[in-house]
Write a protein that holds these residues in place. Structure first.
Motif, short mmCIF file in Angstrom:
data_model
loop_
_atom_site.label_atom_id
_atom_site.label_comp_id
_atom_site.label_asym_id
_atom_site.label_seq_id
_atom_site.Cartn_x
_atom_site.Cartn_y
_atom_site.Cartn_z
N PRO A 129 15.82 -26.50 -58.48
CA PRO A 129 16.28 -26.29 -59.86
C PRO A 129 17.05 -25.00 -60.06
N ALA A 130 17.10 -24.14 -59.03
CA ALA A 130 17.80 -22.87 -59.17
C ALA A 130 19.30 -22.99 -58.92
N VAL A 131 19.76 -24.11 -58.36
CA VAL A 131 21.20 -24.24 -58.08
C VAL A 131 21.96 -24.39 -59.38
N TRP A 158 24.61 -21.19 -65.00
CA TRP A 158 24.37 -20.00 -64.18
C TRP A 158 24.53 -18.75 -65.05
N THR A 159 24.18 -17.63 -64.48
CA THR A 159 24.25 -16.35 -65.20
C THR A 159 25.26 -15.43 -64.51
N ALA A 160 26.12 -14.83 -65.31
CA ALA A 160 27.08 -13.84 -64.82
C ALA A 160 26.84 -12.55 -65.60
N GLY A 161 26.27 -11.55 -64.92
CA GLY A 161 25.89 -10.33 -65.62
C GLY A 161 24.80 -10.64 -66.62
N ASP A 162 25.05 -10.33 -67.89
CA ASP A 162 24.05 -10.61 -68.93
C ASP A 162 24.42 -11.84 -69.75
N THR A 163 25.32 -12.67 -69.20
CA THR A 163 25.81 -13.83 -69.96
C THR A 163 25.37 -15.13 -69.30
N LEU A 164 24.77 -16.01 -70.09
CA LEU A 164 24.42 -17.36 -69.64
C LEU A 164 25.63 -18.25 -69.84
N THR A 181 33.08 -25.13 -71.66
CA THR A 181 32.35 -23.96 -71.19
C THR A 181 31.76 -23.20 -72.37
N MET A 182 30.45 -22.97 -72.32
CA MET A 182 29.75 -22.23 -73.37
C MET A 182 29.17 -20.95 -72.78
N ARG A 183 29.48 -19.85 -73.40
CA ARG A 183 29.00 -18.55 -72.94
C ARG A 183 28.10 -17.92 -73.99
N GLN A 184 26.93 -17.49 -73.56
CA GLN A 184 25.96 -16.89 -74.47
C GLN A 184 25.52 -15.54 -73.91
N PRO A 185 26.15 -14.44 -74.34
CA PRO A 185 25.70 -13.12 -73.88
C PRO A 185 24.38 -12.72 -74.54
N LYS A 186 23.65 -11.82 -73.89
CA LYS A 186 22.40 -11.35 -74.49
C LYS A 186 22.67 -10.64 -75.80
N GLN A 187 23.78 -9.95 -75.84
CA GLN A 187 24.18 -9.29 -77.08
C GLN A 187 25.60 -9.74 -77.41
N GLY A 188 25.84 -10.02 -78.66
CA GLY A 188 27.16 -10.48 -79.05
C GLY A 188 27.17 -11.96 -79.37
N ALA A 189 28.31 -12.42 -79.87
CA ALA A 189 28.42 -13.80 -80.34
C ALA A 189 28.71 -14.75 -79.18
N PRO A 190 28.18 -15.96 -79.25
CA PRO A 190 28.50 -16.96 -78.23
C PRO A 190 29.93 -17.45 -78.39
N SER A 191 30.48 -18.04 -77.34
CA SER A 191 31.84 -18.57 -77.39
C SER A 191 31.88 -19.91 -76.67
N THR A 192 32.80 -20.76 -77.10
CA THR A 192 32.98 -22.08 -76.49
C THR A 192 34.46 -22.31 -76.24
N SER A 193 34.78 -22.79 -75.06
CA SER A 193 36.16 -23.14 -74.73
C SER A 193 36.21 -24.54 -74.15
#
Length: 206
Positions: A129-131, A158-164, A181-193
């Motif tokens: 499940p980690a892949v 996957w996680t890149a830095g502090d962003t899921l 693609t959905m990006r959810q940083p630990k701090q800041g607003a999420p984004s979708t492209s």
């Protein structure tokens, strides 16, 4: 992307098994594992990466236009691109985990006939499940002239830095592919492209 013999055998087995189990309550799908014994060659995993490469070769064989549509947080844009840019974007589908040897070793396979769409779905789930690849689904459209892979669907996380980062990728054979693609940083607003690359002119207006 056709499989004239092997998948006709599979289809017959699945159809026969569905009929045999029709009277059992709660049985809505039939997996190949539940069917009669079949040789390994008949139920070998689909070559997902090779199927995508084959479709890219098809695009390279003609000089038609390729339209790229992008949507980033609601802002839309479109531009015609050349084949090298298509190949670069398609690398999102050509993952090491999907190469044949790794794919067979790292994923389990299940399949069933969807009666509503009359398609066979091959579903691949990672053993670890980690892949980053969380789900792979190939849709087979049965045909008298040969069973065709009409669509491939992937989910990644996957996680890149502090962003899921989460991705949903769909490849429509001979038509287009798109990546959400959905990006959810630990701090800041999420984004979708959303990125959609189309080589079938009939879908330019989609």
């Amino acid at each position: 992307m056709k499989f004239p013999l092997a998948f006709l055998v599979i289809l017959l087995i699945i159809t026969s098994s569905c009929k045999n189990k029709a009277g059992e309550p709660g049985k809505t799908t039939t997996t190949l594992q539940d069917s009669a014994r079949v040789s390994d060659s008949a139920i070998s995993y689909l070559p997902i990466a090779d199927l995508i490469r084959q479709d890219l070769q098809h695009v390279d064989s003609f000089a038609g236009g390729i339209l790229k549509k992008s949507t980033i947080n609601g802002k839309k844009d479109s531009v015609f691109i050349r084949p090298p840019a298509l190949h670069e974007a398609a690398r999102a589908f050509l993952l090491p985990e999907l190469e044949t040897t790794s794919f067979r070793r790292s994923f389990t396979e299940n399949s069933f006939m969807d009666q509503s769409t009359e398609q066979i779905q091959f579903i691949y789930t990672p053993k670890d499940p980690a892949v980053s690849v969380r789900n792979v689904v190939a849709y087979i459209t049965p045909s008298g002239s040969g069973d065709k892979v009409s669509r491939i669907y992937l989910e990644r996380e996957w996680t890149a830095g502090d962003t899921l980062i989460q991705q949903k990728l769909t490849w429509k054979t001979n038509q287009y592919f798109y990546i959400i693609t959905m990006r959810q940083p630990k701090q800041g607003a999420p984004s979708t492209s959303i990125e959609k690359l189309i080589w079938d002119p009939e879908h330019f207006g989609d």
